[in-house]
Design an enzyme around this catalytic site. Structure first.
Site, PDB file in Angstrom:
ATOM      1  N   GLU A  41      -6.900 -28.386  10.183  1.00 32.22           N
ATOM      2  CA  GLU A  41      -6.794 -27.765   8.853  1.00 32.22           C
ATOM      3  C   GLU A  41      -7.706 -26.557   8.704  1.00 32.22           C
ATOM      4  O   GLU A  41      -7.284 -25.490   8.295  1.00 32.22           O
ATOM      5  CB  GLU A  41      -7.143 -28.791   7.764  1.00 32.22           C
ATOM      6  CG  GLU A  41      -7.131 -28.189   6.369  1.00 32.22           C
ATOM      7  CD  GLU A  41      -7.664 -29.128   5.290  1.00 32.22           C
ATOM      8  OE1 GLU A  41      -7.904 -28.638   4.179  1.00 32.22           O
ATOM      9  OE2 GLU A  41      -7.846 -30.333   5.544  1.00 32.22           O
ATOM     10  N   ASP A  59      -8.729 -32.856   6.276  1.00 31.75           N
ATOM     11  CA  ASP A  59      -9.678 -33.551   5.401  1.00 31.75           C
ATOM     12  C   ASP A  59      -8.950 -34.721   4.737  1.00 31.75           C
ATOM     13  O   ASP A  59      -7.736 -34.641   4.484  1.00 31.75           O
ATOM     14  CB  ASP A  59     -10.182 -32.611   4.288  1.00 31.75           C
ATOM     15  CG  ASP A  59     -11.155 -31.551   4.820  1.00 31.75           C
ATOM     16  OD1 ASP A  59     -11.695 -31.747   5.923  1.00 31.75           O
ATOM     17  OD2 ASP A  59     -11.363 -30.541   4.123  1.00 31.75           O
ATOM     18  N   TYR A  94       0.811  -1.228   0.000  1.00 33.40           N
ATOM     19  CA  TYR A  94       0.000   0.000   0.000  1.00 33.40           C
ATOM     20  C   TYR A  94       0.842   1.275   0.000  1.00 33.40           C
ATOM     21  O   TYR A  94       0.315   2.362  -0.206  1.00 33.40           O
ATOM     22  CB  TYR A  94      -0.998  -0.005   1.169  1.00 33.40           C
ATOM     23  CG  TYR A  94      -2.201  -0.855   0.855  1.00 33.40           C
ATOM     24  CD1 TYR A  94      -3.112  -0.465  -0.133  1.00 33.40           C
ATOM     25  CD2 TYR A  94      -2.414  -2.067   1.492  1.00 33.40           C
ATOM     26  CE1 TYR A  94      -4.191  -1.257  -0.470  1.00 33.40           C
ATOM     27  CE2 TYR A  94      -3.506  -2.865   1.170  1.00 33.40           C
ATOM     28  CZ  TYR A  94      -4.394  -2.456   0.187  1.00 33.40           C
ATOM     29  OH  TYR A  94      -5.466  -3.238  -0.152  1.00 33.40           O
TER      30      TYR A  94
END
Length: 353
Positions: A181, A234, A95
């Site tokens: 996760e 997962d 920025y």
């Protein structure tokens, strides 16, 4: 800091020498995304080989000249920050001149290249990344500015500190650490008071692919308390990839592996073999996409899978079934199955690999 200043001065000196000899200046850095420059070491994970191939960022080539200029620009910003002992986030840098940099990913990539070129860890360059991970459970510590953070008493999680190196007075009675996760699973376990029910533990999530701060914190907690570290992911190639980043590191950050990896991490779940063992209905599983197949095939070829026969077996089960599952599938058995049955049984009876 004097080491950082000296490293930057050496780079600029080389640029000036080239100019004095009427040659086009060049910045040389290791080719950090090339698997040929990476070796696997059981105790460290993926790390860069000492004499690896390099790439050049040339100032006289239209394709690389803009990058050459941006690298010098960010080097000058780092130099000023180190001199004045101030810090900035990667977002602050972007920025400071959005038109010049074009995008945040350009800044992120250049910072990693500079860190690799100077052979200096990114946090020593006085650049912080905005933390996105959460930590909860039996842990308290003091942040660099003196703020005391107590994760034990709150039902909400604390944000992973943006300067992990600066935290001190770490206190914990945790028996293990659980890396989760996804944010949704992490919040669910928090709601179920998992950190206190079974035995005191520390829970961490990087909310998907972990940022540098989350990885640094996992490593710092492991160094400090030497407790077992388990992962809950997962049962899909993406989850396995994330677990491998915590355990063995990533190719792009291999030049910093020894600060970031925890090779003793164990895979607690969700294992592909669990799906069969728990009779999970086929209709709640998700078929593989072509992308999943390619990702799994590439993971199976990685050097660290060869030394993990149990992992190899699980990946073969997944490859054969061509099915994946999110941790949420356990709710098809009962709403609190994960915290009431699955995790306690795994932790008690050693259901990890």
């Amino acid at each position: 800091s004097s080491e950082v200043l000296e490293a930057i001065e050496n780079v600029i000196e080389d640029v000036l020498k080239s100019l004095a000899q009427k040659k086009a200046p060049v910045l040389t850095l290791a080719n950090r995304s090339d698997w040929r420059n990476i070796e696997f070491k059981d105790s460290v994970g993926l790390q860069m080989i000492p004499h690896c191939t390099t790439k050049q960022i040339r100032s006289d080539c239209p394709r690389s000249a803009p990058k050459f200029a941006l690298m010098l620009k960010i080097l000058s910003m780092i130099y000023k920050m180190v001199q004045s002992n101030t810090y900035a986030t990667k977002r602050d840098i972007y920025y400071s001149d959005t038109q010049l940099f074009g995008s945040q990913s350009v800044v992120d990539n250049i910072i990693n290249d500079i860190s690799c070129m100077l052979k200096i860890p990114r946090r020593s360059l006085h650049i912080l990344s905005t933390a996105k991970g959460f930590v909860a459970g039996n842990l308290s510590y003091t942040e660099e500015d003196g703020t005391r953070v107590n994760c034990t008493t709150t039902a909400t999680a604390a944000t992973v500190p943006s300067n992990v190196q600066g935290i001190k007075n770490l206190i914990s009675h945790a028996k293990f650490m659980l890396i989760v996760e996804k944010d949704a699973t992490f919040q669910r376990l928090l709601d179920d008071d998992f950190c206190n029910k079974l035995s005191p533990c520390i829970m961490i999530t990087g909310r998907g692919i972990p940022d540098l701060n989350t990885r640094l914190l996992v490593r710092k907690l492991w160094d400090t308390f030497q407790i077992p570290v388990f992962t809950l992911m997962d049962a899909d190639p993406h989850g396995i990839e994330i677990m491998c980043i915590y355990k063995y590191g990533s190719v792009s950050m291999s030049f910093e592996a020894h600060h970031l990896t925890v090779p003793s991490i164990k895979w607690l779940g969700l294992l592909p073999s669990d799906l069969e063992r728990l009779n999970i209905r086929k209709d709640v599983l998700i078929p593989f996409t072509k992308q999943d197949q390619n990702k799994l095939a590439s993971i199976q070829k990685r050097p660290y899978i060869a030394c993990q026969p149990m992992w190899k077996k699980e990946l073969e089960i997944m490859a054969a079934s061509k099915l994946k599952a999110e941790i949420q599938v356990l709710t098809s058995l009962s709403s609190d199955y994960l915290s009431r049955v699955y995790l306690p049984n795994k932790l008690q009876f050693g259901g990890w690999i």
